[in-house]
Scaffold this motif. Structure first.
Motif, short mmCIF file in Angstrom:
data_model
loop_
_atom_site.label_atom_id
_atom_site.label_comp_id
_atom_site.label_asym_id
_atom_site.label_seq_id
_atom_site.Cartn_x
_atom_site.Cartn_y
_atom_site.Cartn_z
N LEU A 106 0.83 -1.22 0.00
CA LEU A 106 0.00 0.00 0.00
C LEU A 106 0.86 1.26 0.00
CD1 LEU A 106 -3.07 -0.53 2.36
CD2 LEU A 106 -3.04 -0.17 -0.10
N LYS A 107 1.95 1.22 0.76
CA LYS A 107 2.84 2.38 0.81
C LYS A 107 3.44 2.65 -0.57
CE LYS A 107 6.77 4.29 3.28
NZ LYS A 107 7.80 4.08 4.28
N SER A 108 3.86 1.59 -1.26
CA SER A 108 4.42 1.74 -2.61
C SER A 108 3.39 2.31 -3.57
CB SER A 108 4.92 0.39 -3.14
OG SER A 108 5.98 -0.07 -2.37
N ILE A 109 2.18 1.77 -3.51
CA ILE A 109 1.11 2.22 -4.41
C ILE A 109 0.74 3.67 -4.11
CG2 ILE A 109 -1.33 1.86 -4.98
CD1 ILE A 109 -0.80 -1.19 -4.39
N ALA A 110 0.59 4.00 -2.82
CA ALA A 110 0.17 5.35 -2.43
C ALA A 110 1.25 6.38 -2.71
CB ALA A 110 -0.22 5.37 -0.95
N SER A 111 2.50 6.07 -2.40
CA SER A 111 3.56 7.07 -2.59
C SER A 111 3.77 7.38 -4.07
CB SER A 111 4.86 6.62 -1.93
OG SER A 111 5.34 5.44 -2.51
N ALA A 112 3.47 6.41 -4.93
CA ALA A 112 3.58 6.66 -6.37
C ALA A 112 2.27 7.20 -6.95
CB ALA A 112 3.97 5.37 -7.10
N ASP A 113 1.21 7.23 -6.13
CA ASP A 113 -0.12 7.65 -6.58
C ASP A 113 -0.45 6.99 -7.92
OD1 ASP A 113 -2.57 8.97 -6.47
OD2 ASP A 113 -1.79 10.77 -7.46
N MET A 114 -0.37 5.65 -7.93
CA MET A 114 -0.49 4.89 -9.18
C MET A 114 -1.86 5.05 -9.83
SD MET A 114 1.43 1.30 -8.35
CE MET A 114 3.10 1.30 -7.71
N LEU A 171 -0.88 0.60 -11.67
CA LEU A 171 -1.29 -0.36 -10.64
C LEU A 171 -1.32 -1.77 -11.20
CD1 LEU A 171 -2.39 -0.88 -7.77
CD2 LEU A 171 -4.68 -0.55 -8.71
N GLU A 172 -1.91 -1.93 -12.36
CA GLU A 172 -1.99 -3.28 -12.96
C GLU A 172 -0.60 -3.83 -13.27
OE1 GLU A 172 -4.77 -5.11 -12.92
OE2 GLU A 172 -5.64 -3.35 -11.95
N ALA A 173 0.28 -3.00 -13.79
CA ALA A 173 1.64 -3.45 -14.09
C ALA A 173 2.37 -3.82 -12.80
CB ALA A 173 2.40 -2.36 -14.85
N PHE A 174 2.22 -3.01 -11.77
CA PHE A 174 2.86 -3.27 -10.48
C PHE A 174 2.35 -4.58 -9.88
CE2 PHE A 174 2.71 -2.72 -5.79
CZ PHE A 174 4.07 -2.62 -5.54
N LEU A 175 1.03 -4.77 -9.88
CA LEU A 175 0.46 -5.98 -9.29
C LEU A 175 0.81 -7.22 -10.10
CD1 LEU A 175 -2.99 -4.62 -8.10
CD2 LEU A 175 -0.98 -5.15 -6.70
N THR A 176 0.88 -7.10 -11.42
CA THR A 176 1.29 -8.23 -12.25
C THR A 176 2.71 -8.65 -11.90
OG1 THR A 176 -0.18 -7.56 -14.04
CG2 THR A 176 1.65 -9.01 -14.64
N ALA A 177 3.59 -7.67 -11.73
CA ALA A 177 4.97 -7.97 -11.34
C ALA A 177 5.01 -8.64 -9.97
CB ALA A 177 5.81 -6.70 -11.33
N GLN A 178 4.14 -8.21 -9.04
CA GLN A 178 4.11 -8.79 -7.70
C GLN A 178 3.63 -10.23 -7.72
OE1 GLN A 178 5.36 -7.27 -4.91
NE2 GLN A 178 5.98 -5.71 -6.37
N THR A 179 2.70 -10.56 -8.62
CA THR A 179 2.19 -11.93 -8.69
C THR A 179 3.22 -12.88 -9.29
OG1 THR A 179 1.09 -11.57 -10.82
CG2 THR A 179 -0.25 -11.26 -8.84
N LYS A 180 4.19 -12.35 -10.01
CA LYS A 180 5.22 -13.20 -10.63
C LYS A 180 6.38 -13.50 -9.70
CE LYS A 180 3.99 -12.03 -15.30
NZ LYS A 180 4.32 -11.44 -16.56
N LYS A 181 6.44 -12.79 -8.57
CA LYS A 181 7.49 -13.06 -7.59
C LYS A 181 7.23 -14.41 -6.93
CE LYS A 181 8.81 -8.35 -6.39
NZ LYS A 181 8.91 -7.38 -5.31
#
Length: 190
Positions: free
Chosen positions: A57-65, A70-80
């Protein structure tokens, strides 16, 4: 049924984290969230989940995605792999949460970043004070009068009046030039 409960619990966790971190609800603790939302989960597992969601949430909020970021960030997170990544369900919950709460979180962050009281207005003028007595030649000394309107959110303004002679005006201008120089130095380094 279990999947619906898991989704509700995660949504509750995200809301709880946002309430504490972005809306200053000090009464919401990690322990309260665990007891209310994940009573069966071992404490160390809940702590790890809480910290992961708080960090995301901090990453998403600080970047005001926006939606695409947001979709690109979350897709990358699901691949970890493993505990570092997020499940598809967690990514969906984060996406739903951010879509509904982005404006409120953004407004809260902007509010937290403002100095209080803030400057609401400024007006100024230069007066010439004259003095003449018994036919002596009049002489004038310029005086700058500055009125500052200060206020806190939701409160009435306060006014401060300052009077500067020529020497004080020059001191203020010198200080402002020094500040500008410092800012330029920092900006040009980056």
């Amino acid at each position: 049924m279990a999947e619906v409960e898991a989704t509700k619990s995660l949504a509750g966790l995200l809301n709880g984290i946002a309430q504490k971190e972005y809306h200053n609800k000090e009464e919401i603790s990690e322990e309260l969230l665990k007891n209310e939302l994940y009573p069966e989960l071992p404490a160390e597992e809940f702590h790890a989940l809480h910290e992961k969601m708080k960090g995301l949430l901090k990453s998403i909020a600080s970047a005001d995605m926006d939606h695409g970021q947001l979709e690109a960030f979350l897709t990358a997170q699901t691949k970890k792999q493993g505990s570092r990544g997020v499940s598809v369900e967690q990514a969906a919950a984060l996406s739903r949460f951010w879509k509904s709460q982005r404006a409120r979180v953004r407004e809260s962050l902007l509010g937290q970043s403002r100095w209080e009281p803030g400057l609401r207005g400024l007006s100024w003028r230069v007066d010439l004070q004259t003095s003449a007595s018994r036919g002596e030649a009049a002489h004038s000394n310029p005086v700058a009068l500055v009125e500052l309107e200060l206020g806190r959110s939701g409160q009435d303004s306060e006014f401060v009046c300052l009077e500067f002679d020529e020497a004080k005006v020059n001191q203020v201008l010198k200080k402002m030039a020094d500040i500008q120089e410092s800012i330029d130095t920092i900006v040009n380094r980056g």
